[in-house]
Design a protein around this motif. Sequence first.
Motif, PDB file in Angstrom:
ATOM      1  N   VAL A  45     -98.320  75.269 -72.111  1.00 51.78           N
ATOM      2  CA  VAL A  45     -97.717  76.526 -71.957  1.00 51.78           C
ATOM      3  C   VAL A  45     -98.008  77.222 -70.558  1.00 51.78           C
ATOM      4  O   VAL A  45     -99.080  77.184 -70.262  1.00 51.78           O
ATOM      5  CB  VAL A  45     -97.911  77.549 -73.282  1.00 51.78           C
ATOM      6  CG1 VAL A  45     -97.334  78.836 -73.251  1.00 51.78           C
ATOM      7  CG2 VAL A  45     -97.913  76.801 -74.613  1.00 51.78           C
ATOM      8  N   GLU A  46     -97.130  77.778 -69.789  1.00 52.35           N
ATOM      9  CA  GLU A  46     -97.245  78.308 -68.677  1.00 52.35           C
ATOM     10  C   GLU A  46     -98.110  79.900 -68.940  1.00 52.35           C
ATOM     11  O   GLU A  46     -98.075  80.336 -70.057  1.00 52.35           O
ATOM     12  CB  GLU A  46     -96.069  78.685 -67.803  1.00 52.35           C
ATOM     13  CG  GLU A  46     -95.516  77.328 -67.606  1.00 52.35           C
ATOM     14  CD  GLU A  46     -94.167  77.666 -66.713  1.00 52.35           C
ATOM     15  OE1 GLU A  46     -94.131  78.910 -66.288  1.00 52.35           O
ATOM     16  OE2 GLU A  46     -93.555  76.660 -66.319  1.00 52.35           O
ATOM     17  N   LYS A  47     -98.847  80.305 -67.925  1.00 51.40           N
ATOM     18  CA  LYS A  47     -99.312  81.592 -67.905  1.00 51.40           C
ATOM     19  C   LYS A  47     -98.359  82.630 -68.401  1.00 51.40           C
ATOM     20  O   LYS A  47     -97.132  82.678 -67.831  1.00 51.40           O
ATOM     21  CB  LYS A  47     -99.864  82.032 -66.562  1.00 51.40           C
ATOM     22  CG  LYS A  47    -100.557  83.342 -66.390  1.00 51.40           C
ATOM     23  CD  LYS A  47    -101.143  83.595 -64.948  1.00 51.40           C
ATOM     24  CE  LYS A  47    -100.156  83.838 -63.818  1.00 51.40           C
ATOM     25  NZ  LYS A  47     -99.382  85.137 -64.066  1.00 51.40           N
ATOM     26  N   SER A  48     -98.497  83.563 -69.207  1.00 52.05           N
ATOM     27  CA  SER A  48     -97.666  84.682 -69.508  1.00 52.05           C
ATOM     28  C   SER A  48     -96.565  83.889 -70.165  1.00 52.05           C
ATOM     29  O   SER A  48     -95.379  84.501 -70.353  1.00 52.05           O
ATOM     30  CB  SER A  48     -97.131  85.550 -68.442  1.00 52.05           C
ATOM     31  OG  SER A  48     -98.221  86.477 -68.293  1.00 52.05           O
ATOM     32  N   GLY A  49     -96.899  82.747 -71.182  1.00 57.20           N
ATOM     33  CA  GLY A  49     -95.904  82.293 -71.920  1.00 57.20           C
ATOM     34  C   GLY A  49     -95.581  82.929 -73.210  1.00 57.20           C
ATOM     35  O   GLY A  49     -96.490  83.982 -73.438  1.00 57.20           O
ATOM     36  N   ARG A  50     -94.666  82.401 -74.102  1.00 52.46           N
ATOM     37  CA  ARG A  50     -94.362  82.993 -75.320  1.00 52.46           C
ATOM     38  C   ARG A  50     -94.433  81.836 -76.169  1.00 52.46           C
ATOM     39  O   ARG A  50     -93.903  80.707 -76.165  1.00 52.46           O
ATOM     40  CB  ARG A  50     -92.979  83.458 -75.149  1.00 52.46           C
ATOM     41  CG  ARG A  50     -92.646  84.603 -73.838  1.00 52.46           C
ATOM     42  CD  ARG A  50     -93.573  85.760 -74.353  1.00 52.46           C
ATOM     43  NE  ARG A  50     -93.562  86.834 -73.220  1.00 52.46           N
ATOM     44  CZ  ARG A  50     -94.248  87.326 -72.547  1.00 52.46           C
ATOM     45  NH1 ARG A  50     -95.370  86.557 -72.582  1.00 52.46           N
ATOM     46  NH2 ARG A  50     -94.131  88.108 -71.913  1.00 52.46           N
TER      47      ARG A  50
END
Length: 466
Positions: free
Chosen positions: A129-134
């Motif tokens: 999951v990327e940074k600031s992911g959901r």
Amino acid sequence: MSDRYGDFVQSSIGKKVAKNLGLPQPVSLDRFESGQRLVRGSVLVGRAEGDDMSVSNSVARILSDLHAEVYVNSRDDAKDALIEAGIEAKANTGSKDKFKVLLFDASNISNADQLKQVYEFFHQVARSVEKSGRVIIIGRPPEDIDDVQTALAQRSLEGFVKSVGKEFKRGITAQLIYVAKGSEKNLDSALRFFTSARSAYVSGQVVRVGAGNTIDIDWSQPLAGKTMLVTGASRGIGEAIARVLAREGAHVICLDVPQQQADLQNVASEISGSTLTVDITSADAGEQIADAAQKRGGLDAIIHNAGVTRDKTLANMDEKKWDMVIDINLNSVAELNKYLLEKQVLKDDARIVCVSSISGIAGNLGQTNYATSKAGVIGLVDATARQLANEGKGMTINAVAPGFIETQMTEAIPFAIREAGRRMNSMSQGGLPVDVAETIAWLASPASGGLNGNTVRVCGQSMLGA
């Protein structure tokens, strides 16, 4: 308001120091910017096995409208819904693919054993999951389910989501959307909000989507042509709310006490809104609001933001401090709602949004008056939601409950307590007034007809009341 520690750990030296000492490492959160794509990265979609495709079909339609880049696991049933929506999903190779959104349809899970499918989907990609992911899971409201095994399985999803929100860190949020059967068409508003940067400081939340009028809107200006009133709009969170509503197309009536007239006028002039100076506890407050609203054909939304604190431990709190907080934060809201509803100042499909507080959920030292008033706001929302649903006019009422938000009020908190408030959440930082405003704009949208009686915390998944 500056967060010096947060700024320090963004530097190369600060990152090393924080890591070596095991200190919190807040990241710079992605926040909404006009003109940017709603979903800033790829979406991995999964689905629990089962015959009911209604949730997955709605998800696929929404992702198609968003022109999202969609991935799917090779043997996942979600592919069928995506193909039907015209989405050519890419295969998740399990190599170095990174995802901005992990979205799992758990609506078919009907017993504890089937929860293994949730584990299997997220276990494989927990580090992708990327940074600031959901992270978003969609299920069915347990209270609507008679079968014990199905109800317990669906309720279990809440514990999973809240734990993921605390584990993944790096500004990643996790949410659970319970959608009632037959209400899948109302998923658009919630799914768009939670997949986007608008929900930067909202995590670990459980939102219920139910019956409601489906209204087609221009998603680039969802509040265009609407008239909305914001109380306490001269500064802080109220000012941020007014600015975001105006950005989304609304004409905003900015209300505050006469003492704040100069600041109120500045805000209103900058957003092409109008002003109304009135004490909301006065006997004629409802009449004054009604007069201002009727000049524009009535209100499409009222945002009850105005509030005060008068903190003292109970033993040291005088009667005046108790009465003032209860009157402004709670009684005025109830009285204004009653007046505006009875006089039909609020239009059909209008939205009422109340600002509660994390203090009203968990309580707080020295805030018996404030916590009582803000818990009362949640009770008001619960009761009014049932009333509005029975009236059948499409109106809704919801609440937001801010946690530690960087304002003049929190700046006055002693340093040690202020730092604890900032760090004791999954984001390891305080939120911004705009985070509360974005959440309110979502709940105030004409497209949010399926959202009624929710209390959404804007607290970065605060450990207080978690």
